[in-house]
Motif scaffolding. Structure first.
Motif, PDB file in Angstrom:
ATOM      1  N   HIS A 131       0.582  -1.231  -0.083  1.00  0.00           N
ATOM      2  CA  HIS A 131      -0.112   0.208   0.143  1.00  0.00           C
ATOM      3  C   HIS A 131       0.665   0.851   0.084  1.00  0.00           C
ATOM      4  CE1 HIS A 131      -3.812  -2.055   0.558  1.00  0.00           C
ATOM      5  NE2 HIS A 131      -3.163  -2.417   2.084  1.00  0.00           N
ATOM      6  N   ALA A 132       0.878   2.181  -0.830  1.00  0.00           N
ATOM      7  CA  ALA A 132       1.628   3.479  -0.621  1.00  0.00           C
ATOM      8  C   ALA A 132       0.164   4.897  -0.589  1.00  0.00           C
ATOM      9  CB  ALA A 132       2.204   3.552  -2.202  1.00  0.00           C
ATOM     10  N   ALA A 133       1.167   5.687   0.336  1.00  0.00           N
ATOM     11  CA  ALA A 133       0.038   7.063  -0.313  1.00  0.00           C
ATOM     12  C   ALA A 133       1.473   7.991   0.355  1.00  0.00           C
ATOM     13  CB  ALA A 133       0.035   6.738   1.481  1.00  0.00           C
ATOM     14  N   VAL A 134       1.343   8.997  -0.575  1.00  0.00           N
ATOM     15  CA  VAL A 134       1.935  10.202  -0.484  1.00  0.00           C
ATOM     16  C   VAL A 134       0.656  11.823   0.257  1.00  0.00           C
ATOM     17  CG1 VAL A 134       0.916  10.959  -2.507  1.00  0.00           C
ATOM     18  CG2 VAL A 134       3.426  11.923  -2.912  1.00  0.00           C
ATOM     19  N   THR A 135       1.713  12.102   0.665  1.00  0.00           N
ATOM     20  CA  THR A 135       0.836  13.523   1.186  1.00  0.00           C
ATOM     21  C   THR A 135       1.631  14.591   0.673  1.00  0.00           C
ATOM     22  OG1 THR A 135       0.384  12.028   2.867  1.00  0.00           O
ATOM     23  CG2 THR A 135       0.755  14.302   3.551  1.00  0.00           C
ATOM     24  N   PHE A 136       1.530  15.447   0.687  1.00  0.00           N
ATOM     25  CA  PHE A 136       2.238  16.992   0.599  1.00  0.00           C
ATOM     26  C   PHE A 136       2.221  17.633   2.215  1.00  0.00           C
ATOM     27  CE2 PHE A 136       1.531  21.216   0.162  1.00  0.00           C
ATOM     28  CZ  PHE A 136       2.768  22.128  -0.705  1.00  0.00           C
ATOM     29  N   GLU A 137       2.635  18.632   2.266  1.00  0.00           N
ATOM     30  CA  GLU A 137       3.221  18.807   3.734  1.00  0.00           C
ATOM     31  C   GLU A 137       3.777  20.514   4.284  1.00  0.00           C
ATOM     32  OE1 GLU A 137       4.199  14.023   6.331  1.00  0.00           O
ATOM     33  OE2 GLU A 137       5.627  16.047   6.357  1.00  0.00           O
ATOM     34  N   PRO A 138       2.966  21.268   4.040  1.00  0.00           N
ATOM     35  CA  PRO A 138       3.746  22.418   3.587  1.00  0.00           C
ATOM     36  C   PRO A 138       3.030  23.034   4.939  1.00  0.00           C
ATOM     37  CG  PRO A 138       1.241  22.224   3.601  1.00  0.00           C
ATOM     38  CD  PRO A 138       1.755  20.929   3.654  1.00  0.00           C
ATOM     39  N   TRP A 139       4.212  23.975   5.312  1.00  0.00           N
ATOM     40  CA  TRP A 139       4.852  24.338   6.983  1.00  0.00           C
ATOM     41  C   TRP A 139       4.129  25.737   6.381  1.00  0.00           C
ATOM     42  CZ3 TRP A 139       8.749  22.637   3.304  1.00  0.00           C
ATOM     43  CH2 TRP A 139       9.574  23.608   2.868  1.00  0.00           C
ATOM     44  N   ARG A 140       4.102  26.308   5.650  1.00  0.00           N
ATOM     45  CA  ARG A 140       3.743  27.804   5.587  1.00  0.00           C
ATOM     46  C   ARG A 140       2.240  27.784   5.590  1.00  0.00           C
ATOM     47  NH1 ARG A 140       7.158  28.183   1.366  1.00  0.00           N
ATOM     48  NH2 ARG A 140       6.796  27.436   0.138  1.00  0.00           N
ATOM     49  N   THR A 141       1.538  27.072   6.990  1.00  0.00           N
ATOM     50  CA  THR A 141      -0.063  26.996   6.798  1.00  0.00           C
ATOM     51  C   THR A 141      -0.773  28.250   7.137  1.00  0.00           C
ATOM     52  OG1 THR A 141       0.100  26.060   8.489  1.00  0.00           O
ATOM     53  CG2 THR A 141       0.574  24.977   7.061  1.00  0.00           C
ATOM     54  N   LYS A 142       0.068  29.717   7.766  1.00  0.00           N
ATOM     55  CA  LYS A 142      -1.109  30.947   7.940  1.00  0.00           C
ATOM     56  C   LYS A 142       0.785  31.823   8.152  1.00  0.00           C
ATOM     57  CE  LYS A 142       0.023  29.072  13.114  1.00  0.00           C
ATOM     58  NZ  LYS A 142      -1.091  29.191  14.480  1.00  0.00           N
ATOM     59  N   GLN A 143      -0.196  32.999   8.239  1.00  0.00           N
ATOM     60  CA  GLN A 143       0.103  33.798   7.819  1.00  0.00           C
ATOM     61  C   GLN A 143       1.318  34.571   9.642  1.00  0.00           C
ATOM     62  OE1 GLN A 143      -1.587  38.379   8.527  1.00  0.00           O
ATOM     63  NE2 GLN A 143      -0.905  38.144   6.229  1.00  0.00           N
ATOM     64  N   ARG A 144       2.564  34.250   9.123  1.00  0.00           N
ATOM     65  CA  ARG A 144       3.264  35.259  10.714  1.00  0.00           C
ATOM     66  C   ARG A 144       4.239  35.835  10.344  1.00  0.00           C
ATOM     67  NH1 ARG A 144       8.355  32.381  11.655  1.00  0.00           N
ATOM     68  NH2 ARG A 144       8.586  30.849   9.563  1.00  0.00           N
ATOM     69  N   VAL A 145       4.992  36.104  11.041  1.00  0.00           N
ATOM     70  CA  VAL A 145       5.441  37.364  11.269  1.00  0.00           C
ATOM     71  C   VAL A 145       6.805  36.760  11.664  1.00  0.00           C
ATOM     72  CG1 VAL A 145       6.411  40.088  11.976  1.00  0.00           C
ATOM     73  CG2 VAL A 145       3.869  39.446  11.370  1.00  0.00           C
ATOM     74  N   LEU A 146       7.730  37.512  10.529  1.00  0.00           N
ATOM     75  CA  LEU A 146       9.027  36.709  10.728  1.00  0.00           C
ATOM     76  C   LEU A 146       9.475  37.426  12.570  1.00  0.00           C
ATOM     77  CD1 LEU A 146      10.708  36.057   7.390  1.00  0.00           C
ATOM     78  CD2 LEU A 146       9.828  34.476   8.539  1.00  0.00           C
ATOM     79  N   LYS A 147      10.380  37.448  12.904  1.00  0.00           N
ATOM     80  CA  LYS A 147      10.980  37.678  14.071  1.00  0.00           C
ATOM     81  C   LYS A 147      12.481  37.346  14.689  1.00  0.00           C
ATOM     82  CE  LYS A 147       6.323  38.107  16.732  1.00  0.00           C
ATOM     83  NZ  LYS A 147       5.418  38.293  17.254  1.00  0.00           N
TER      84      LYS A 147
END
Length: 757
Positions: free
Chosen positions: A151-167
């Motif tokens: 069995h196989a599964a492929v998943t897209f895993e984004p880390w930019r999921t919400k707006q945020r401010v670099l600090k």
């Protein structure tokens, strides 16, 4: 015939050498077996993304690793994925999970970089995975072939999921916007399920472009030069026959399978709407699907075969058994460093933009005063010429002319804006290329200064560091010497060379002696107050001389008259004499030392006015001995200069040191850094490459010098590129050159064997 050494000195040196790999005793094309000796082969999974293996087609790239869980993971990157903040972002992260998994107790595991075919191959538990990125299209292939069903599964895993401010320190990843308004990271968008595919993109709905031009007193140019960031959209589509939608981010097999072919189509486009981008992606998928897999694979592997056969070097210890290279020997490590760095260059060097010196397309989770996501890179998305140039000096010798095109395209593309900038700032003609710049040509705002009322930067390191355009012209002239592409002269060399020389001619006044007085000026970043700095004088002297030497059918009478006038008005190169010795100075006057460049050595590299085959070798060597900064690593170029001076022991010591200095936190042996920049540091590996090239081959006018700085104790087999569309193949054994093959054969009469001093 092979000439004896001609003792006559010449006034400039051309470029030299490149490599592919083969046994010392043979002079034949590089074979897969020889490449395989210097590849990377892991027999255990990687604990995290610090254990990634790089792969790419020059534009689209991936970091690939298998975790102890047995999942195959990879980051995707693209050379034109610029965010609205001017950062070069990843496309995202993908996970492939098989059940049963790839890892089991006592199972043999293998992950190998197949350099010859441009493929990562993973084998374990009867499963064979081939991961490759089509050399001709922005398309990732993951082919799974198993003895048993999975069995196989492929998943897209984004880390930019919400707006945020670099600090905090993470803001350094958007270096150009430091000390300005808050830097906001916008989320990716994953589209609803459709036709059993995963679709996602990142779209710029904000841009730092307008504010940058307005801040730098160039707001009147916004309509003339449209925003390159707004509406830029980048992402992709994942699909595989036999897999169905589990959710918007996951595909899975309905039934267990033995074979699986996963495809990922990538696209960057600047569009008016999201739908327009999606329509282009759908069309691209259809075009890709129309080409049979076997045909695409064959064309892909053919590209990599011709790439490796362009040039090569294989080094071994004198007296070592040639068929059994010792992985712990200095010769082996230097060879592997060259092979793998050239691989990395090829994986990221054919996109729409130049290679990013600070990580290329292969950044991973970074620890730099904190733990940051894979989009982080120290110094951000801007280009520093001092750093950007170094990979490209190595490409002439290896014959990788296709990879130089993004550099030419970027710097010629921004030239009109830069000419308009000079008119706005100084009310005269010409252009200068700033040391630090966004890909559209302006300074970054952190260097220029927010609200700076002046036209000179607040940053003192780059305030009057304008000599980048001189060196760019020098490199372009070398490219022309190699290729004899007359169209390139008219399309690139003349526009850039004219603009740069005109700037220096019109920007500075003449002194009482009638010579141009370069003051105020600076000698690179190091001597921030300098009158008549050496890099400017020697650079213009060499470059203008070479422009004048071009065939008169390529230049005009007026251009030549202007160049001759400037050349005659240049002051003398600053030197000092004492006790019967003479050496070059950083400038006529120089003070306010703030960095660690030996600016006087620009007369040796990159401008090659002094050197082994040029004038005043004693002056060059005395300057070398008196240099204040003695080191190697990162962008430090002592290794190259030692090679150009024929100092074989020093050059060998530097390249061996570089080859052993991989990043301790990375598994891949050619991930260098961070040094002055970031990981993997592209300057560190390519300085090493260029130094080896100069040790094996240097040219001057028509003459080709072999082994001018080759050390005792090393044998070598190589194929190198020289000017006039020339290649040189030879072996060095026990200090003697054998198996010499020169194409075209008429150039063989220009070969001179010149052993190291």
């Amino acid at each position: 015939m092979i000439k004896s050494e001609n003792p006559g000195a010449k006034w400039f040196l051309r470029l030299a050498a490149a490599f592919v790999f083969q046994t010392v005793a043979l002079g034949v094309d590089a074979s897969p077996e020889e490449l395989d000796r210097f590849t990377v082969h892991w027999q255990s999974p990687s604990k995290n993304d610090s254990g990634t293996m790089p792969i790419g087609n020059g534009d689209l790239a991936a970091n690939v690793w298998v975790e102890p869980s047995g999942d195959l993971l990879f980051y995707l990157s693209k050379s034109d994925a610029w965010s609205g903040n001017g950062r070069l972002l990843k496309l995202g992260k993908v996970r492939l999970k098989l059940e049963p998994g790839l890892i089991a107790k006592d199972a043999v595991f293998s992950q190998k970089l197949d350099l010859a075919t441009g493929t990562i191959r993973i084998q374990t538990r009867g499963v064979n995975i081939a991961f490759w990125i089509d050399a001709h299209r922005p398309l990732v292939h993951v082919e799974v072939d198993s003895e048993k069903e999975h069995h196989a599964a492929v998943t897209f895993e984004p880390w930019r999921t919400k707006q945020r401010v670099l600090k905090g320190k993470e803001t350094h990843s958007a270096y150009g916007l430091l000390k300005g308004p808050p830097v906001t990271v916008e989320p990716d968008k994953v589209l609803p399920s459709k036709n059993h595919s995963i679709r996602w993109f990142h779209r710029n709905q904000k841009s730092c472009y307008d504010v940058t031009l307005k801040n730098q007193h160039l707001g009147h140019l916004i309509e003339k030069y449209p925003d390159p960031l707004m509406g830029r959209t980048f992402g992709g589509m994942i699909h595989a026959r036999g897999m169905v939608q589990r959710d918007d981010r996951t595909l899975a097999t309905k039934n267990p399978v033995k074979q699986l072919h996963l495809q990922i189509h990538a696209l960057t486009a600047q569009t008016e709407t999201e739908q327009e981008w999606l329509d282009q992606l759908t069309k691209r998928k259809s075009e890709h699907d129309a080409k049979p897999l076997a045909e695409a694979r064959q064309a892909h592997q053919a590209w990599w075969k011709q790439f490796w056969n362009r040039s090569w070097i294989y080094i071994s210890e004198t007296g070592a058994e040639e068929k059994q290279p010792n992985p712990s020997s200095d010769a082996y490590r230097v060879t592997q460093a060259y092979v793998l760095q050239r691989w990395i260059n090829a994986c990221a060097g054919r996109g729409k933009f130049p290679i990013k010196f600070n990580g290329s397309l292969f950044t991973v989770t970074g620890k730099d005063g904190g733990t940051w996501d894979p989009d982080y890179r120290r110094w951000g998305g801007c280009y520093w010429w001092q750093n950007t140039r170094l990979p490209y000096w190595s490409m002439l010798s290896s014959g990788d002319f296709d990879m130089m095109q993004p550099l030419w395209q970027q710097y010629t593309r921004v030239l009109p804006l830069l000419k308009d900038r000079v008119k706005a700032y100084y009310k005269h003609d010409g252009a200068y290329f700033s040391e630090t710049m966004y890909f559209w040509g302006t300074f970054n705002n952190a260097n220029f200064g927010w609200g700076n009322p002046d036209v000179h930067t607040e940053n003192k390191y780059v305030r009057r560091y304008w000599q980048s355009g001189i060196e760019l012209t020098m490199m372009m002239l070398d490219y022309y010497d190699h290729t004899r592409d007359d169209a390139f002269v008219k399309q690139a060399i003349i526009p850039v060379g004219e603009a740069v020389t005109t700037f220096y001619d019109e920007h500075y006044k003449r002194g009482e002696d009638g010579k141009i007085l370069f003051d105020p000026a600076q000698s690179l970043e190091t001597w921030q107050k300098s009158k008549n700095p050496t890099p400017v004088i020697v650079g213009l002297k060499v470059v203008i001389g070479r422009l004048l030497a071009l065939d008169h059918g390529l230049t005009s009478v007026d251009q030549r008259k202007r160049w001759e006038s400037i050349l005659n008005a240049l002051p003398e190169i600053p030197t000092k004499k004492q006790g019967g010795k003479e050496w070059i100075l950083p400038g006529e006057t120089y003070s306010h030392k703030q960095n660690t460049e030996n600016t006087e050595l620009y007369a040796i590299f990159p401008y090659r006015y002094y050197g082994l085959h040029q004038k005043d070798l004693d002056v060059a060597k005395e300057t070398w001995r008196r240099r204040q900064i003695k080191r190697t690593g990162g962008w430090s170029q002592d290794a190259i200069k030692a090679g150009l001076l024929g100092l074989s022991k020093e050059a060998k010591g530097y390249i061996v040191s570089n080859a052993k200095r991989k990043h301790s936190g990375s598994r891949f042996p050619a991930f260098w850094g961070p040094n002055f920049d970031w990981i993997p540091d592209q300057d560190h590996g390519t300085v090493t490459m260029t130094a080896i090239q100069r040790m094996l081959l240097q040219t001057d006018e028509e003459e080709i010098y072999l082994i001018p700085a080759w050390p005792e104790g090393w044998n070598a087999s190589f194929k190198l590129h020289a000017p006039d569309n020339t290649t040189v193949e030879a072996c060095v054994k026990d200090g003697k050159v054998t198996h010499l093959k020169v194409q075209p054969e008429s150039r063989k009469q220009d070969v001179i064997i010149k052993s190291a001093q």
